[in-house]
Structure formats: C-alpha cells, structure tokens
Design an enzyme around this catalytic site. Sequence first.
Site, PDB file in Angstrom:
ATOM      1  N   LEU A 165     -49.781  86.351  51.880  1.00 25.34           N
ATOM      2  CA  LEU A 165     -48.827  85.499  52.361  1.00 25.34           C
ATOM      3  C   LEU A 165     -47.494  85.965  51.706  1.00 25.34           C
ATOM      4  O   LEU A 165     -47.447  86.476  50.548  1.00 25.34           O
ATOM      5  CB  LEU A 165     -49.004  84.026  51.993  1.00 25.34           C
ATOM      6  CG  LEU A 165     -49.013  83.796  50.341  1.00 25.34           C
ATOM      7  CD1 LEU A 165     -47.650  83.288  50.068  1.00 25.34           C
ATOM      8  CD2 LEU A 165     -49.623  82.263  50.323  1.00 25.34           C
ATOM      9  N   ALA A 225     -51.325  97.727  50.134  1.00 22.82           N
ATOM     10  CA  ALA A 225     -50.348  97.132  51.128  1.00 22.82           C
ATOM     11  C   ALA A 225     -48.953  96.662  50.757  1.00 22.82           C
ATOM     12  O   ALA A 225     -47.958  97.171  51.340  1.00 22.82           O
ATOM     13  CB  ALA A 225     -51.045  95.678  51.622  1.00 22.82           C
ATOM     14  N   ALA A 270     -32.100  96.957  55.159  1.00 26.39           N
ATOM     15  CA  ALA A 270     -31.539  97.513  54.178  1.00 26.39           C
ATOM     16  C   ALA A 270     -30.890  96.162  53.438  1.00 26.39           C
ATOM     17  O   ALA A 270     -30.668  95.302  53.878  1.00 26.39           O
ATOM     18  CB  ALA A 270     -30.267  98.461  54.515  1.00 26.39           C
ATOM     19  N   SER A 271     -30.830  96.434  52.097  1.00 24.22           N
ATOM     20  CA  SER A 271     -30.531  95.144  51.406  1.00 24.22           C
ATOM     21  C   SER A 271     -29.892  95.696  49.960  1.00 24.22           C
ATOM     22  O   SER A 271     -30.275  97.068  49.656  1.00 24.22           O
ATOM     23  CB  SER A 271     -31.940  94.138  50.827  1.00 24.22           C
ATOM     24  OG  SER A 271     -32.674  95.041  50.340  1.00 24.22           O
ATOM     25  N   CYS A 278     -43.841  90.418  43.175  1.00 25.87           N
ATOM     26  CA  CYS A 278     -45.315  90.939  43.737  1.00 25.87           C
ATOM     27  C   CYS A 278     -44.966  92.588  43.639  1.00 25.87           C
ATOM     28  O   CYS A 278     -45.325  93.459  43.146  1.00 25.87           O
ATOM     29  CB  CYS A 278     -45.636  90.523  44.876  1.00 25.87           C
ATOM     30  SG  CYS A 278     -46.492  88.987  44.747  1.00 25.87           S
ATOM     31  N   PHE A 279     -43.812  92.912  44.460  1.00 27.96           N
ATOM     32  CA  PHE A 279     -43.697  94.391  44.737  1.00 27.96           C
ATOM     33  C   PHE A 279     -43.566  95.363  43.449  1.00 27.96           C
ATOM     34  O   PHE A 279     -44.263  96.249  43.368  1.00 27.96           O
ATOM     35  CB  PHE A 279     -42.551  94.675  45.690  1.00 27.96           C
ATOM     36  CG  PHE A 279     -42.632  94.307  47.178  1.00 27.96           C
ATOM     37  CD1 PHE A 279     -43.950  93.929  47.726  1.00 27.96           C
ATOM     38  CD2 PHE A 279     -41.923  94.366  47.914  1.00 27.96           C
ATOM     39  CE1 PHE A 279     -44.172  93.630  49.047  1.00 27.96           C
ATOM     40  CE2 PHE A 279     -41.957  93.929  49.082  1.00 27.96           C
ATOM     41  CZ  PHE A 279     -43.211  93.577  49.735  1.00 27.96           C
TER      42      PHE A 279
HETATM   43  N1  LIG Z   1     -46.155  84.439  44.792  1.00 30.96           N
HETATM   44  C1  LIG Z   1     -46.750  85.351  46.185  1.00 30.96           C
HETATM   45  O1  LIG Z   1     -46.246  85.402  46.976  1.00 30.96           O
HETATM   46  C2  LIG Z   1     -48.200  85.934  45.915  1.00 30.96           C
HETATM   47  C3  LIG Z   1     -48.770  86.397  47.047  1.00 30.96           C
HETATM   48  C4  LIG Z   1     -49.931  87.061  46.989  1.00 30.96           C
HETATM   49  C5  LIG Z   1     -50.430  87.153  45.893  1.00 30.96           C
HETATM   50  N2  LIG Z   1     -50.084  86.773  44.691  1.00 30.96           N
HETATM   51  C6  LIG Z   1     -50.794  86.922  43.427  1.00 30.96           C
HETATM   52  O2  LIG Z   1     -51.215  85.545  43.154  1.00 30.96           O
HETATM   53  C7  LIG Z   1     -51.096  85.556  41.691  1.00 30.96           C
HETATM   54  C8  LIG Z   1     -50.493  84.131  41.506  1.00 30.96           C
HETATM   55  O3  LIG Z   1     -49.364  84.254  41.632  1.00 30.96           O
HETATM   56  P1  LIG Z   1     -48.350  82.944  41.761  1.00 30.96           P
HETATM   57  O4  LIG Z   1     -46.917  83.387  42.340  1.00 30.96           O
HETATM   58  O5  LIG Z   1     -49.152  81.873  42.456  1.00 30.96           O
HETATM   59  O6  LIG Z   1     -48.131  82.731  40.279  1.00 30.96           O
HETATM   60  P2  LIG Z   1     -47.687  81.624  39.503  1.00 30.96           P
HETATM   61  O7  LIG Z   1     -46.859  81.977  38.241  1.00 30.96           O
HETATM   62  O8  LIG Z   1     -46.696  80.675  40.039  1.00 30.96           O
HETATM   63  O9  LIG Z   1     -48.720  80.632  39.144  1.00 30.96           O
HETATM   64  C9  LIG Z   1     -49.900  80.740  38.178  1.00 30.96           C
HETATM   65  C10 LIG Z   1     -50.459  79.621  37.548  1.00 30.96           C
HETATM   66  O10 LIG Z   1     -51.331  79.803  36.913  1.00 30.96           O
HETATM   67  C11 LIG Z   1     -51.497  78.873  35.904  1.00 30.96           C
HETATM   68  N3  LIG Z   1     -52.521  79.407  34.868  1.00 30.96           N
HETATM   69  C12 LIG Z   1     -52.360  80.464  34.039  1.00 30.96           C
HETATM   70  N4  LIG Z   1     -53.717  80.458  33.410  1.00 30.96           N
HETATM   71  C13 LIG Z   1     -54.568  79.371  33.621  1.00 30.96           C
HETATM   72  C14 LIG Z   1     -55.725  79.269  33.436  1.00 30.96           C
HETATM   73  N5  LIG Z   1     -56.436  79.652  32.630  1.00 30.96           N
HETATM   74  N6  LIG Z   1     -56.236  77.929  33.975  1.00 30.96           N
HETATM   75  C15 LIG Z   1     -55.394  77.240  35.093  1.00 30.96           C
HETATM   76  N7  LIG Z   1     -54.249  77.649  35.431  1.00 30.96           N
HETATM   77  C16 LIG Z   1     -53.706  78.602  34.807  1.00 30.96           C
HETATM   78  C17 LIG Z   1     -50.080  79.058  35.367  1.00 30.96           C
HETATM   79  O11 LIG Z   1     -49.891  77.888  34.611  1.00 30.96           O
HETATM   80  C18 LIG Z   1     -49.464  78.919  36.806  1.00 30.96           C
HETATM   81  O12 LIG Z   1     -48.967  77.659  37.106  1.00 30.96           O
HETATM   82  C19 LIG Z   1     -50.865  86.827  40.909  1.00 30.96           C
HETATM   83  O13 LIG Z   1     -51.916  87.753  40.719  1.00 30.96           O
HETATM   84  C20 LIG Z   1     -49.874  87.435  42.289  1.00 30.96           C
HETATM   85  O14 LIG Z   1     -49.610  88.650  42.085  1.00 30.96           O
HETATM   86  C21 LIG Z   1     -48.706  85.952  44.703  1.00 30.96           C
HETATM   87  O1  LIG Z   2     -36.851  94.717  55.498  1.00 31.42           O
HETATM   88  C1  LIG Z   2     -36.802  94.190  54.295  1.00 31.42           C
HETATM   89  C2  LIG Z   2     -37.948  93.139  54.085  1.00 31.42           C
HETATM   90  C3  LIG Z   2     -37.962  92.725  52.814  1.00 31.42           C
HETATM   91  N1  LIG Z   2     -36.919  92.704  51.676  1.00 31.42           N
HETATM   92  C4  LIG Z   2     -36.955  92.344  50.540  1.00 31.42           C
HETATM   93  O2  LIG Z   2     -38.187  92.467  49.920  1.00 31.42           O
HETATM   94  C5  LIG Z   2     -38.412  91.333  49.036  1.00 31.42           C
HETATM   95  C6  LIG Z   2     -39.922  90.904  49.290  1.00 31.42           C
HETATM   96  O3  LIG Z   2     -39.939  90.052  50.563  1.00 31.42           O
HETATM   97  P1  LIG Z   2     -41.371  89.841  51.205  1.00 31.42           P
HETATM   98  O4  LIG Z   2     -42.080  90.747  51.245  1.00 31.42           O
HETATM   99  O5  LIG Z   2     -40.879  89.157  52.339  1.00 31.42           O
HETATM  100  O6  LIG Z   2     -41.965  88.715  50.408  1.00 31.42           O
HETATM  101  P2  LIG Z   2     -42.995  88.319  49.223  1.00 31.42           P
HETATM  102  O7  LIG Z   2     -43.099  86.929  49.104  1.00 31.42           O
HETATM  103  O8  LIG Z   2     -42.381  89.179  48.047  1.00 31.42           O
HETATM  104  O9  LIG Z   2     -44.265  89.104  49.908  1.00 31.42           O
HETATM  105  C7  LIG Z   2     -44.762  90.375  49.352  1.00 31.42           C
HETATM  106  O10 LIG Z   2     -45.454  90.216  48.349  1.00 31.42           O
HETATM  107  C8  LIG Z   2     -46.789  89.304  48.345  1.00 31.42           C
HETATM  108  C9  LIG Z   2     -47.081  89.038  47.037  1.00 31.42           C
HETATM  109  O11 LIG Z   2     -48.190  90.275  46.666  1.00 31.42           O
HETATM  110  C10 LIG Z   2     -47.560  89.752  49.559  1.00 31.42           C
HETATM  111  O12 LIG Z   2     -48.537  88.543  49.648  1.00 31.42           O
HETATM  112  C11 LIG Z   2     -46.925  89.672  50.915  1.00 31.42           C
HETATM  113  O13 LIG Z   2     -47.876  90.291  51.965  1.00 31.42           O
HETATM  114  C12 LIG Z   2     -45.407  90.867  50.700  1.00 31.42           C
HETATM  115  O14 LIG Z   2     -44.721  90.620  51.791  1.00 31.42           O
HETATM  116  C13 LIG Z   2     -37.623  90.230  49.271  1.00 31.42           C
HETATM  117  O15 LIG Z   2     -36.445  90.521  48.198  1.00 31.42           O
HETATM  118  C14 LIG Z   2     -36.767  90.940  50.591  1.00 31.42           C
HETATM  119  O16 LIG Z   2     -35.431  90.298  50.555  1.00 31.42           O
HETATM  120  C15 LIG Z   2     -35.859  93.813  52.363  1.00 31.42           C
HETATM  121  O17 LIG Z   2     -35.092  93.887  51.437  1.00 31.42           O
HETATM  122  N2  LIG Z   2     -35.921  94.286  53.522  1.00 31.42           N
END
Ligand SMILES: NC(=O)c1ccc[n+]([C@@H]2O[C@H](COP(=O)([O-])OP(=O)(O)OC[C@H]3O[C@@H](n4cnc5c(N)ncnc54)[C@H](O)[C@@H]3O)[C@@H](O)[C@H]2O)c1
Ligand SMILES: O=c1ccn([C@@H]2O[C@H](COP(=O)(O)OP(=O)(O)O[C@H]3O[C@H](CO)[C@@H](O)[C@H](O)[C@H]3O)[C@@H](O)[C@H]2O)c(=O)[nH]1
Length: 471
Positions: A165, A225, A270-271, A278-279
């Site tokens: 997501l 990805a 472009a930004s 994450c990235f």
């Molecule tokens: N944020 C995103 O959009 C996104 C998308 C895809 C994957 N991920 C991955 O998912 C994972 C979580 O990301 P996030 O953005 O939700 O992080 P986050 O920091 O928002 O949430 C993580 C939560 O885990 C809790 N936590 C830590 N240790 C714990 C434990 N032992 N027991 C219970 N809770 C505990 C923390 O207090 C925190 O609230 C990361 O590995 C991230 O790379 C994030």
């Molecule tokens: O054409 C684009 C697209 C994105 N962005 C920037 O890139 C960053 C990341 O954007 P986006 O990927 O949409 O949001 P994230 O929530 O960081 O989601 C990425 O990171 C997540 C955590 O791993 C993955 O799950 C998603 O698939 C992946 O898209 C942001 O600052 C955007 O503004 C640009 O500058 N140009």
Amino acid sequence: MKKIKNICCLGAGYVGGPTMSVIALKCPDIKVTVVDLNADRIDAWNDDNLENLPVYEPGLAEVVEQARGKNLFFSTDVDGAIAAADMIFIAVNTPTKTYGEGKGMAADLKFVELCARQIASVATNDKIIVEKSTLPVRTAETLQTILDSNGNGVNFEVLSNPEFLAEGTAIEDLFEADRVLIGGKQTPSGQEAIQALVDVYAHWLSPSQILTTNVWSSELSKLTANAFLAQRISSINALSALCEVTEADVDEVAHAIGTDSRIGPKFLKASVGFGGSCFQKDILNLVYLCRYFNLPEVANYWEQVIIMNDHQKYRFAKNIISTLFNTVNGKKIAFLGWAFKKDTNDTRESAAIYVAEYLIEDGAEIHVYDPKVSATKVRADLSYLWELKGLTEDKITKKLAQVFVYDDPMAATHNSHAIAILTEWDEFKTYDWKSIYENMYKPAFVFDGRNILDATVMKSIGFQFKGIGKG
Ligand SMILES: NC(=O)c1ccc[n+]([C@@H]2O[C@H](COP(=O)([O-])OP(=O)(O)OC[C@H]3O[C@@H](n4cnc5c(N)ncnc54)[C@H](O)[C@@H]3O)[C@@H](O)[C@H]2O)c1
Ligand SMILES: O=c1ccn([C@@H]2O[C@H](COP(=O)(O)OP(=O)(O)O[C@H]3O[C@H](CO)[C@@H](O)[C@H](O)[C@H]3O)[C@@H](O)[C@H]2O)c(=O)[nH]1
C-alpha cells in the site's frame, strides 16, 4: 485445512492499523486484534472521535467505524492477543540502523526480533507467523530460529506477506490491490499455511490478485518493487535538471515517454525529491545486502537512486538561495506542505525537512503551513535530524527559533519573500493567489516543488515563478 478465526497484529502503525481494519471489515468471521507497545497510539485508535485516529488516510475512519468493537480491537495486551491468535502478523517498524554495524544502511531488525522472542515465550499452540514488515531477504530464517528455540513443542510456520500500500491511498490500495504476495516454505505444512492466508485475502480479492512464491522471492520482491519505483522518480528528476538548462519541459518529456506502453505513465512526476518512510530505507537496505553478498557493482547501481534524490532536494534549496540574490538570511520563506506527499499526515523523510534545514543554515526564517501536520511534528522532525547530526540542545533551540508553523496558509505566506511548495495538496491549487501576491514582498517568488500550479497564470499575477524541470 486450517481455518483462521483469530488474527493478531503486532504494530498499530501506518501499515498495521489500516491493513487490519480492512481485513476485519472484509472478514466478519475473523476476530482481529491489533496491539502496540505505544499506549497513546492504541488510545488514539480507540478514540470515539474518529478525527483523532493516529493515521490520517482517506476512507480509513469509515472502515474503522464499521468494524471496531465488532471484530476489530485495538489493545496494549500483547501477550493476551498472541496467546489467543492462530495467525500473527508482524507489522512493526524496521528503520535504518542509527548505530553500530550497518549504521545508516542496514535495516534495524531489533523490533522484529523482539516480537519473535515474545511470541516464542507466550505461545502454547501452533501458529502461523506472517512477516508484514519490510525485511531483508532471508529474515524468515532468523525468525524461524528464534521461534523454534521456544522449546515447548509449538510448531510455527513463517510466511512472508509484504505490504504494497502507498500512504494517502492505503484504503483504496487494500480494497483493490494490484496483487498480494505470499511467500512460504515449499513443504506440506508451508503450503497449508500459505493456503490459510490466501483464504483470508480471498474474502475480497480474486485468485488472480493473490500471488504465491517461495519465502525468499517474496521478501526480495518487496525491496525490488520499491527500488524500481524510486528509480523511476530519480530518473525523471535527473532529467529535470537537464530540462531546466535546455528549455525542455519535464512534464512534456514524461508524457511523451510515458505513452510508450513499455514505459507506462505512472511514477514519472518530477518533484523536489521522494520522501516517505520506505523508499530510502529499503534501497539502503538493498545496497547493504548487495555489499554483504559481495556484489559492489550492484550495490553502487542502486545507491545512485538515493544519491540523485539527495541531489534533487539540495538543488531545489540551492536554487531558492541563488534566485533570492544569493542569500536568504533574515528572509521569510513560506513552506506550503510538510508531509512527504498529499493526503497523509506522515512526514517521515519528507523532502521539506531537508530543504528547510538547508535554508535555515543560510539564515532563513521558515514559515510552514500543512493541512495535516502539527507544529509539534514539524519541530520534532527538525530536532531529530539535528540530533542525528550531533548538534547540542542549545544549537537546536536556536535553530528552531527560525521555524514558525501556522494553521492558516494566508498567515504563513503573509509578508514572505518567497513561497516553496513542498507537498502537492490539492487545496494549494484553489488558493486566491492574487491576494497572496499582494501580501508578499516584491519581487514575489514561488518555487513549485511539485509542478501543481499553472505557470502562465502565476506569472500573469506578477510572481517570479519556477517549477521543477521547466526551462
Ligand atoms: N508506511 C507504509 O506505507 C508502509 C508500506 C508498506 C510496508 N511498510 C513496512 O511496514 C512496517 C511498519 O511500517 P509503519 O509505517 O506501519 O511503521 P510505524 O512506525 O507507523 O508502526 C510500527 C508500530 O510498531 C510498534 N511496535 C514496535 N515494536 C513492537 C512490539 N514489540 N510489539 C508491538 N508493537 C510494536 C510501534 O510502537 C509502532 O506503533 C515497516 O517495516 C515498513 O517498512 C510500510
Ligand atoms: O511520480 C512520482 C511519484 C511519487 N513521488 C514521491 O515519492 C514518494 C513516495 O510516494 P508513494 O510511493 O506514492 O508513497 P509511499 O507511501 O512511500 O509508498 C511507497 O512505499 C510503500 C512502503 O514500502 C510501498 O508499499 C508502496 O508500494 C510505495 O509506493 C513521495 O514523496 C511522492 O511525492 C514523486 O516524486 N513522483
């Protein structure tokens, strides 16, 4: 075949909260309990006022409202939830290490490891453990070793189920996922565990949206990805610099190449540079892994994506300084946007933080408005960066005196020398730019780090206007 009745998720953050809310909504026959060590976060998830949920995502409040208290629960009772569950998702944070071996590159797996240890010590019946956090390839092996050392005859099956997501569109992405990916062992019990998780997602996704692989492919696909997505942004941002000196227009170039079906139109905007939690973290982790496996050329190739992104943020800030007659000392620069993208309150690794830091170093006052980010958060983001750089508390306090945060965009831009657009919030396009212009020092500059405003209109109002990748 095992049917899942009780799911627990460790971590109620940006992934655990929305993902589990959607699973609960779509699977009314499954009880879902999301636990976290952070009691404030859990309180916020349980708040009667849905505006106080700790994560802002369009559509999330409606999902929580429908499922919470029925089959969706948020709690701090980690042990109780682990004991009751047949399937446990680990969705805790995996940030870049800030200490010791692999500092600044490797993923810090201490939170994941703690989860495994806690599960091992609490569990008294067989469980499926699902890696939802983003992890380096082969982490499942480590988890399995820790879990198996429990010694009380409990059988654990570890699956990899990375989350794809994106923030700001999380609910949409979860409802209509391009795919979910499930990796498991190629053994009968591994296949049975995979099927149990497939059955959960099959409540709302079609079989063609659910991919199954071996564990290592699944773990590596997540990093891959993100590396590919980020690489596209760095590629177009690299070319934005060339556009600026050749009078090509980066949006026109992106459109022209994106209509080639082999390239495709997405992720070519472009930004000012990509942000988000994450990235950068995931690519650094990939680079670290490649070096670890003695693949320096591969590591250097991917590292360039980050180097280019850092350059883009720096280039944007430097351009502001040079355009404002080579100094921003004592000047008021208004920032529209602080979040790393629109429709989220998340600011982790936001380009705004780094651009602000650079301008503050040159003596600027930064006046910030973001519709979803609080003053406390803006200050905390900068303080954290300066702490990492080793600045003393005194110095940090001094620098923070150059930062002002508003809940009104007109106040933030009033009497400013320049406006920088850092986040692409839709509302910025609807502002009365004429009256903003009238209330600014002249010449009034706008630096559009997201290319969301119409340059012709802005110039006709009187602004000195600069977009990204525009000649
Ligand atoms: N944020 C995103 O959009 C996104 C998308 C895809 C994957 N991920 C991955 O998912 C994972 C979580 O990301 P996030 O953005 O939700 O992080 P986050 O920091 O928002 O949430 C993580 C939560 O885990 C809790 N936590 C830590 N240790 C714990 C434990 N032992 N027991 C219970 N809770 C505990 C923390 O207090 C925190 O609230 C990361 O590995 C991230 O790379 C994030
Ligand atoms: O054409 C684009 C697209 C994105 N962005 C920037 O890139 C960053 C990341 O954007 P986006 O990927 O949409 O949001 P994230 O929530 O960081 O989601 C990425 O990171 C997540 C955590 O791993 C993955 O799950 C998603 O698939 C992946 O898209 C942001 O600052 C955007 O503004 C640009 O500058 N140009």
